[in-house]
Write a protein that holds these residues in place. Structure first.
Motif, PDB file in Angstrom:
ATOM      1  N   ARG A   1       0.820  -1.211   0.000  1.00 17.43           N
ATOM      2  CA  ARG A   1       0.000   0.000   0.000  1.00 17.43           C
ATOM      3  C   ARG A   1       0.855   1.262   0.000  1.00 17.43           C
ATOM      4  O   ARG A   1       0.500   2.261  -0.622  1.00 17.43           O
ATOM      5  CB  ARG A   1      -0.916   0.004   1.222  1.00 17.43           C
ATOM      6  CG  ARG A   1      -1.944  -1.116   1.237  1.00 17.43           C
ATOM      7  CD  ARG A   1      -3.020  -0.860   0.174  1.00 17.43           C
ATOM      8  NE  ARG A   1      -4.059  -1.842   0.298  1.00 17.43           N
ATOM      9  CZ  ARG A   1      -5.054  -1.789   1.165  1.00 17.43           C
ATOM     10  NH1 ARG A   1      -5.131  -0.776   2.003  1.00 17.43           N
ATOM     11  NH2 ARG A   1      -5.965  -2.720   1.197  1.00 17.43           N
ATOM     12  N   GLU A   2       1.967   1.229   0.709  1.00 15.68           N
ATOM     13  CA  GLU A   2       2.836   2.401   0.755  1.00 15.68           C
ATOM     14  C   GLU A   2       3.366   2.719  -0.635  1.00 15.68           C
ATOM     15  O   GLU A   2       3.514   3.890  -1.009  1.00 15.68           O
ATOM     16  CB  GLU A   2       3.988   2.166   1.731  1.00 15.68           C
ATOM     17  CG  GLU A   2       3.580   2.209   3.198  1.00 15.68           C
ATOM     18  CD  GLU A   2       2.942   3.541   3.575  1.00 15.68           C
ATOM     19  OE1 GLU A   2       3.453   4.597   3.148  1.00 15.68           O
ATOM     20  OE2 GLU A   2       1.927   3.522   4.294  1.00 15.68           O
TER      21      GLU A   2
ATOM     22  N   LYS B   1       0.552   4.421  -2.534  1.00 19.12           N
ATOM     23  CA  LYS B   1       0.403   5.805  -2.075  1.00 19.12           C
ATOM     24  C   LYS B   1       1.510   6.687  -2.640  1.00 19.12           C
ATOM     25  O   LYS B   1       1.269   7.842  -3.010  1.00 19.12           O
ATOM     26  CB  LYS B   1       0.406   5.854  -0.547  1.00 19.12           C
ATOM     27  CG  LYS B   1      -0.876   5.367   0.084  1.00 19.12           C
ATOM     28  CD  LYS B   1      -0.973   5.738   1.548  1.00 19.12           C
ATOM     29  CE  LYS B   1      -0.043   4.936   2.411  1.00 19.12           C
ATOM     30  NZ  LYS B   1      -0.239   5.213   3.855  1.00 19.12           N
TER      31      LYS B   1
ATOM     32  N   PHE C   1       0.629   7.555  -6.235  1.00 18.40           N
ATOM     33  CA  PHE C   1      -0.409   8.588  -6.294  1.00 18.40           C
ATOM     34  C   PHE C   1       0.158   9.962  -5.936  1.00 18.40           C
ATOM     35  O   PHE C   1      -0.188  10.966  -6.564  1.00 18.40           O
ATOM     36  CB  PHE C   1      -1.559   8.214  -5.346  1.00 18.40           C
ATOM     37  CG  PHE C   1      -2.653   7.424  -6.009  1.00 18.40           C
ATOM     38  CD1 PHE C   1      -2.359   6.428  -6.922  1.00 18.40           C
ATOM     39  CD2 PHE C   1      -3.987   7.665  -5.724  1.00 18.40           C
ATOM     40  CE1 PHE C   1      -3.359   5.692  -7.532  1.00 18.40           C
ATOM     41  CE2 PHE C   1      -4.997   6.944  -6.321  1.00 18.40           C
ATOM     42  CZ  PHE C   1      -4.674   5.951  -7.229  1.00 18.40           C
ATOM     43  N   ARG C   2       1.012  10.005  -4.912  1.00 18.02           N
ATOM     44  CA  ARG C   2       1.603  11.292  -4.520  1.00 18.02           C
ATOM     45  C   ARG C   2       2.448  11.872  -5.646  1.00 18.02           C
ATOM     46  O   ARG C   2       2.388  13.080  -5.931  1.00 18.02           O
ATOM     47  CB  ARG C   2       2.453  11.121  -3.256  1.00 18.02           C
ATOM     48  CG  ARG C   2       1.671  11.011  -1.970  1.00 18.02           C
ATOM     49  CD  ARG C   2       2.570  11.193  -0.769  1.00 18.02           C
ATOM     50  NE  ARG C   2       3.578  10.145  -0.676  1.00 18.02           N
ATOM     51  CZ  ARG C   2       3.431   9.026   0.022  1.00 18.02           C
ATOM     52  NH1 ARG C   2       2.307   8.800   0.685  1.00 18.02           N
ATOM     53  NH2 ARG C   2       4.405   8.129   0.060  1.00 18.02           N
TER      54      ARG C   2
ATOM     55  N   THR D   1      -5.867  11.601 -10.347  1.00 20.05           N
ATOM     56  CA  THR D   1      -5.815  10.188  -9.994  1.00 20.05           C
ATOM     57  C   THR D   1      -7.225   9.672  -9.722  1.00 20.05           C
ATOM     58  O   THR D   1      -8.095  10.420  -9.259  1.00 20.05           O
ATOM     59  CB  THR D   1      -4.944   9.948  -8.751  1.00 20.05           C
ATOM     60  OG1 THR D   1      -5.450  10.717  -7.655  1.00 20.05           O
ATOM     61  CG2 THR D   1      -3.497  10.352  -9.032  1.00 20.05           C
TER      62      THR D   1
ATOM     63  N   LEU E   1      -9.143   1.112   1.184  1.00 18.45           N
ATOM     64  CA  LEU E   1      -8.325   1.763   0.168  1.00 18.45           C
ATOM     65  C   LEU E   1      -8.529   3.273   0.203  1.00 18.45           C
ATOM     66  O   LEU E   1      -7.580   4.048   0.138  1.00 18.45           O
ATOM     67  CB  LEU E   1      -8.692   1.198  -1.212  1.00 18.45           C
ATOM     68  CG  LEU E   1      -7.818   1.585  -2.400  1.00 18.45           C
ATOM     69  CD1 LEU E   1      -6.400   1.071  -2.220  1.00 18.45           C
ATOM     70  CD2 LEU E   1      -8.421   1.033  -3.686  1.00 18.45           C
TER      71      LEU E   1
ATOM     72  N   GLU F   1      -6.827   5.184   3.150  1.00 17.47           N
ATOM     73  CA  GLU F   1      -5.380   5.372   3.140  1.00 17.47           C
ATOM     74  C   GLU F   1      -4.923   6.477   2.197  1.00 17.47           C
ATOM     75  O   GLU F   1      -3.892   7.098   2.413  1.00 17.47           O
ATOM     76  CB  GLU F   1      -4.694   4.055   2.791  1.00 17.47           C
ATOM     77  CG  GLU F   1      -4.921   2.999   3.853  1.00 17.47           C
ATOM     78  CD  GLU F   1      -3.973   1.830   3.713  1.00 17.47           C
ATOM     79  OE1 GLU F   1      -2.922   1.986   3.067  1.00 17.47           O
ATOM     80  OE2 GLU F   1      -4.280   0.767   4.243  1.00 17.47           O
ATOM     81  N   PHE F   2      -5.640   6.688   1.121  1.00 18.05           N
ATOM     82  CA  PHE F   2      -5.315   7.813   0.251  1.00 18.05           C
ATOM     83  C   PHE F   2      -6.565   8.222  -0.511  1.00 18.05           C
ATOM     84  O   PHE F   2      -7.411   7.403  -0.846  1.00 18.05           O
ATOM     85  CB  PHE F   2      -4.181   7.479  -0.719  1.00 18.05           C
ATOM     86  CG  PHE F   2      -4.344   6.171  -1.433  1.00 18.05           C
ATOM     87  CD1 PHE F   2      -3.709   5.036  -0.972  1.00 18.05           C
ATOM     88  CD2 PHE F   2      -5.130   6.084  -2.573  1.00 18.05           C
ATOM     89  CE1 PHE F   2      -3.866   3.824  -1.621  1.00 18.05           C
ATOM     90  CE2 PHE F   2      -5.277   4.879  -3.238  1.00 18.05           C
ATOM     91  CZ  PHE F   2      -4.645   3.750  -2.754  1.00 18.05           C
ATOM     92  N   GLN F   3      -6.672   9.515  -0.730  1.00 17.17           N
ATOM     93  CA  GLN F   3      -7.854  10.055  -1.384  1.00 17.17           C
ATOM     94  C   GLN F   3      -7.504  10.488  -2.809  1.00 17.17           C
ATOM     95  O   GLN F   3      -6.732  11.437  -2.993  1.00 17.17           O
ATOM     96  CB  GLN F   3      -8.412  11.243  -0.600  1.00 17.17           C
ATOM     97  CG  GLN F   3      -9.027  10.876   0.737  1.00 17.17           C
ATOM     98  CD  GLN F   3      -7.994  10.529   1.790  1.00 17.17           C
ATOM     99  OE1 GLN F   3      -7.082  11.321   2.058  1.00 17.17           O
ATOM    100  NE2 GLN F   3      -8.110   9.358   2.383  1.00 17.17           N
TER     101      GLN F   3
END
Length: 257
Positions: free
Chosen positions: A138-139, A142, A145-146, A155, A169, A172-174
């Motif tokens: 997951r990291e 993320k 996406f960043r 995204t 999901l 953890e990130f939008q």
């Protein structure tokens, strides 16, 4: 894929791209319509075989050995075709394979090079990751996406509500966009449970500043319910089917009249 494009990809990816893919492919484009504006919000690039074979024919040839090269080639092919066809002010939505991205900063170089070469604005590119693809790190996702947001891309989480992780999901990130899976939208006009679930997801989108898109819309009744719930961006056969190597500039918005 031409030799020049392949060479550019290898240079842009730090030499870590595989050699030429053992199969060829192209793209079809399906519009995401904007009911509020009365036009096309984005064109989603969907892989097809060179003779119109479906996505399954193409994806069935993707292996661990060529996954990275395929992911990179998809981005380049989508941008090149969309640029040649002319998307106007509409966005271009590209699916990507997070498990094929070894390092976001390096793996985005071919995309940036293709956009620069064709003059396609990067702020009109949306990268979709399907919730159905199991992501073990997951990291890492993320981080992808960043980096994409830092580069000015939009995204999106595709097939939201149908995959492995669901709300975890989203916690953890939008992303900028979530696309409600067709299993949530199909028959929503006659299904109180689906309406309640979608209504709750839309409330989350409002709170988190995320734009919702309804996928798989096939009937005017479904579209009306979704519109009444507050969804203005939709995609599905009601409006247009994917067009092989072409854009649908005039989707059937009259279906809701």
């Amino acid at each position: 894929m031409t030799g020049g494009t392949a060479d550019g990809m290898r240079q842009g990816c730090g030499g870590q791209c595989a050699e030429a893919l053992p199969f060829d492919f192209t793209m079809a484009f399906q519009p995401i319509v904007d009911l509020a504006a009365g036009g096309v919000w984005a064109h989603e690039a969907l892989v097809r075989g060179p003779d119109g074979q479906g996505a399954g024919w193409v994806l069935g040839q993707v292996t661990d050995a060529n996954r990275y090269a395929f992911d990179q080639a998809c981005r380049v092919r989508a941008i090149e075709l969309a640029s040649r066809l002319g998307t106007g002010d509409a966005r271009l939505s590209i699916n990507f394979l997070p498990n094929a991205v070894y390092q976001a900063e390096a793996c985005i170089r071919a995309t940036l090079a293709a956009a620069a070469r064709t003059g396609f604005p990067t702020d009109r590119i949306v990268f979709e990751v399907t919730e159905g693809e199991q992501v073990t790190d997951r990291e890492h996702l993320k981080g992808i996406f960043r980096e994409y947001k830092r580069q000015g891309f939009l995204t999106a989480i595709d097939d939201f509500g149908a995959g492995y992780s669901g709300l975890n999901l989203l916690a953890e990130f939008q992303p900028d966009v979530i696309k409600l899976d067709m299993e949530l939208t199909r028959g929503i006009d006659g299904d109180r449970t689906r309406r309640s679930i979608v209504k709750a997801v839309l409330s989350l989108c409002t709170d988190l500043g995320i734009t919702p898109v309804a996928e798989g819309v096939e009937t005017a009744a479904e579209a009306r319910v979704l519109r009444d719930l507050g969804v203005t961006l939709m995609q599905g056969y009601l409006f247009a089917r994917p067009a092989f190597e072409s854009l649908v500039d005039g989707p059937d918005l009259g279906a809701l009249a």
